[in-house]
Design an enzyme around this catalytic site. Structure first.
Site, mmCIF file in Angstrom:
data_model
loop_
_atom_site.group_PDB
_atom_site.id
_atom_site.type_symbol
_atom_site.label_atom_id
_atom_site.label_comp_id
_atom_site.label_asym_id
_atom_site.label_seq_id
_atom_site.Cartn_x
_atom_site.Cartn_y
_atom_site.Cartn_z
ATOM 1 C CB THR B 87 0.295 39.448 -4.478
ATOM 2 O OG1 THR B 87 0.549 40.714 -5.086
ATOM 3 C CG2 THR B 87 1.263 39.228 -3.332
ATOM 4 C CD GLN B 107 11.280 13.695 -8.034
ATOM 5 O OE1 GLN B 107 10.579 14.085 -8.937
ATOM 6 N NE2 GLN B 107 12.553 13.432 -8.201
ATOM 7 C CB ALA B 121 -1.921 3.139 3.097
ATOM 8 N NE ARG B 194 1.164 3.025 6.674
ATOM 9 C CZ ARG B 194 1.085 4.312 6.960
ATOM 10 N NH1 ARG B 194 0.831 5.176 6.006
ATOM 11 N NH2 ARG B 194 1.228 4.718 8.196
ATOM 12 C CG ASP B 210 -1.054 30.468 -4.959
ATOM 13 O OD1 ASP B 210 -0.174 30.649 -5.826
ATOM 14 O OD2 ASP B 210 -0.792 30.498 -3.739
ATOM 15 C CG HIS B 212 3.338 32.936 -7.133
ATOM 16 N ND1 HIS B 212 4.299 33.459 -7.972
ATOM 17 C CD2 HIS B 212 3.973 32.699 -5.958
ATOM 18 C CE1 HIS B 212 5.454 33.538 -7.323
ATOM 19 N NE2 HIS B 212 5.275 33.078 -6.109
ATOM 20 N NE ARG B 221 9.688 19.040 -8.668
ATOM 21 C CZ ARG B 221 10.739 18.491 -8.067
ATOM 22 N NH1 ARG B 221 11.616 17.766 -8.743
ATOM 23 N NH2 ARG B 221 10.942 18.709 -6.787
#
Lengths: 300, 300, 300, 300
Positions: B87, B107, B121, B194, B210, B212, B221
């Site tokens: 937190t 992803q 779009a 599209r 945020d 965290h 990633r």
């Protein structure tokens, strides 16, 4: 607030620094200052992100050239609010420091889409501060509504209630203090001793939320049906938000706080009534409760 | 970036205003500027809330006097990170403007705890910009890993792939443009047209999260197993975060990015090995896959 | 559906087992069966939790003896829906298997309060299945609404659009297949090759959501303003939900799908009109857009 | 449990019905039954969705043919847990009825990703039931840890604490009852009277959560550092989950409950130690606190 706390606030306000971020003039005036609520509570703005322009800027990323046709920010913000576009409002964020009774905190925390850091009574010792209602707020149980309030108590009944609330708080805290004291004894673990404290003791937390979810909170908690002790916090926050994002707040007031939801039956009844038909509860298709609420909307 | 966009950025950076909020010097230097990623993408900081001190301030609200014993902010932030206190890190917030290929966006959006406004779009016309990998990044399917990459393609195979990616993108966009054109025809609805566009077309969004949850995103990633095309965005963000909240980022690097999770069996094996026992996969209780990963941690 | 898939579904339906949980008869009839949507898509119920009685049971835990006065489940459910009590509806859960075009999936996923497992084109090879609109659904861009549709295209324009959608899909998939093929070549990594595929290719996922959030999804996506290609999925789900929790669905239809939101100005205008006053846009305090929408509610 | 409640549970268990959904035999045996916790609390399973096979089924939708190579469900579930794949575990859901002291409820609710319906003391009257610790659980404040417990209190100190907890609870409830009584008086509104009740009073709620988030809760709350009064609830739930999804629970035990997180420095130290180097706190690069925790992992 103690003089020490007031000095801290003034110190925090004494030293503006340059930033390239969006700045809301109305909000800068609020920063760190305590808005007093109930007998010992407060709401303070600790930080914020964004302003009215941040809402329309995000909307324009989404909707591209199309939104440029809308002549001004006010019109676009009203359009977004009216059509329940929530993501542009999520682009603004606020962080508050709130001091509030535990029974209010328990209602508040049911709104899950927010970040919270609460004072921990496992680690630390709570202060001797309890909410004792003002005499006018010592309301009787409503006789018609399971969760409502009636008139204020009077005379001996009121006096007796106030005495109990004061005495039980005092005694509970005396025992709490004595249980954790380590003078001449081991001292009960704080995480256990706290269980003796009643729900009118004050706690405090940092509460951070985006504007969309804050509006949702305010719609429910600034409502006439909310318990008074949380409503006063919501009302203090409404004033702050009105200064922070004035256009968004005005749209919120018009479309949410002051608006009304009609059911399919309600829409049908309004149409019939506008065509001159006399509609009664019996011919409305609504239950008695629904009809009473419907009449509260259209016939005031 | 077009000269027009560069001018806009410089204009946004030209006019600092005073604020009483927490300011991160390191972050002010990033504001609005585009960090280029892939062939046409970028990451830009649009706004932020909080700094390293905001994390410890929130922790001190929670843990009260107890945390004052921790001598400094760095020690406290490391403690919070090590013990999975989430937190306090949620008290910082960042808003980014990201331009990225659609298959990367797909992803990215799986991380649900964030706020997003994406270019639509349905409303607007997408630009003719497609991600075409550099030749070195034209990787073969891994022969050992279902979701991995092997060596780069070479020669005719590489050339053929690049030609197809370029030609198919161009043709798809030509037809998209021709379908929606209203010169001498009705013009297909944008929301339908599209669908002809491939997943390497660029989109853009505002993404607000945020700290965290951003760390959680970056842990997954910026990892070596993430697809390269999203990893480069994560790496660009890592550099930004390192300037924004240097103490928190350093703790994140040590405890998350560079750390390792051992299973109960792994802990047991480390203990046995440190006592001088020779442990093999057969005596470890682990499967072959687990053992290989375990050896990657302890024996590098 | 292939004969193989149909056989799988029948096998899954062939073997009922005893359970002590709440069972919804209406929902058991749907389990595993595919409701076809668009040209290759479907919605299938894979699992569910709860029924109408689970909603009132949870409400009665919350509101205790008070709710027992409400004579029956239907009245209580209508009361909960009318007064925006969301948590009792969260006590029901549904898990769906959905096959849908990627551009629909991209809209769908914006609803974040749900659990998703999507077919991964990093790991696996996508099937050659594309959404090609029926001729009647080949709508022109609306001339009045940036995100709307007008009449269907006709003649040569329609024919040309259909040809392009078909040809470009076919070519993109041919190249996708050729790029990943490992016959006589290395084969491009699947995670890269997928970028050549257009947004009308089908994907599939498991999507799990609670009833409150599902209703929110359906209110927005079964609406006349939603894009037709997602609306048909919402409509298929509405039919399923009506069989699963008939009382809750009926309340949802009355209070959400068929209802209308009035602003404070709208409420005021209805009151004035019911008192016989003639109100025009000019005297309403509303903008032209608001007035048009308001008249759409009260004057139909 | 009263005989009446026991009869209700047996009645609910008496009437199995056929379903086509996934059934967990282990869980059916738990349904509705109360697992007693603390002096008046309990945990009961009210409903569930999914089983071990539902986890692998969802993973196979995501990862397609690739996952079919994994020979069995157990191996796949272990792989998913080891590599932090969270979404397949989100496909299982559980609904519990929990009775617990308010101070435990306040910790519990900090886990936001769950659905809750709590007994409302605005609507209804709370029962006279308070948590009074067993003598062995009357722990002293730890002298080394701000949030920890030391040895149990003894002698007069223990006796005095128990007396206060009992007496203050009794008096607070007596006054609560007297305040709301409407015999011969108006009766204070229930929403106000509840503020006199201490944090050891019992409340109850329905709590619904997916398996991924439940594991997260259990990892933190079944941990040795959690407060004992919430840990016993977590332990009761661990037993239930072990019967519900035995393969997932075993993987959770190995990779989460029994595992350990090493920092980058910790990984480096393990490698050096395994190469025969003598590493001390001074040469480790760790602070004293980190080193102590690290030695707790590798040297037990």
């Amino acid at each position: 607030m103690t003089p020490e706390q007031k000095a801290e606030i003034e110190a925090a306000r004494a030293d503006p620094q340059p930033t390239l971020r969006a700045v809301s003039e109305g909000m800068e005036a609020h920063l760190y200052r305590a808005h007093e609520v109930l007998d010992h509570g407060f709401v303070r703005v600790i930080d914020y992100m964004g302003d009215d322009a941040a809402i329309t800027q995000a909307a324009r990323v989404s909707y591209g050239r199309g939104t440029k046709a809308v002549s001004n920010d006010e019109g676009l913000i009203r359009y977004l609010m009216r059509h329940w576009h929530s993501t542009p409002f999520e682009m603004c964020e606020i962080k508050l420091h709130v001091k509030l009774p535990v029974f209010v905190a328990r209602q508040w925390i049911r709104h899950r889409t927010a970040n919270v850091n609460e004072y921990s009574a496992r680690y630390s010792i709570l202060d001797r501060e309890f909410y004792i209602p003002a005499e006018d707020d010592l309301a009787a149980q409503s006789v018609t509504n399971n969760q409502g309030r009636g008139e204020a108590l009077t005379g001996e009944e009121a006096a007796r209630v106030l005495d109990w609330l004061r005495e039980d708080s005092t005694r509970a805290y005396d025992h709490y203090e004595a249980m954790i004291s380590q003078e001449g004894q081991q001292g009960l673990a704080r995480e256990l001793a706290r269980m003796n404290l009643p729900a009118n003791i004050y706690t405090q937390w940092y509460w951070k939320v985006d504007l969309h979810n804050l509006f949702h909170f305010l719609r429910l908690r600034a409502d006439a049906h909310a318990q008074m002790e949380i409503r006063v916090y919501a009302e203090a926050m409404c004033k702050i938000v009105a200064d922070w994002v004035p256009l968004a707040y005005q749209a919120f007031e018009d479309y949410r706080l002051g608006g009304a939801q009609l059911s399919a039956k309600g829409v049908e009844c309004v149409r019939r009534m506008l065509k001159g038909e006399e509609v009664t509860q019996e011919t409305s298709g609504m239950s008695k409760g629904e009809w009473r609420e419907f009449m509260g909307v259209v016939d005031a």
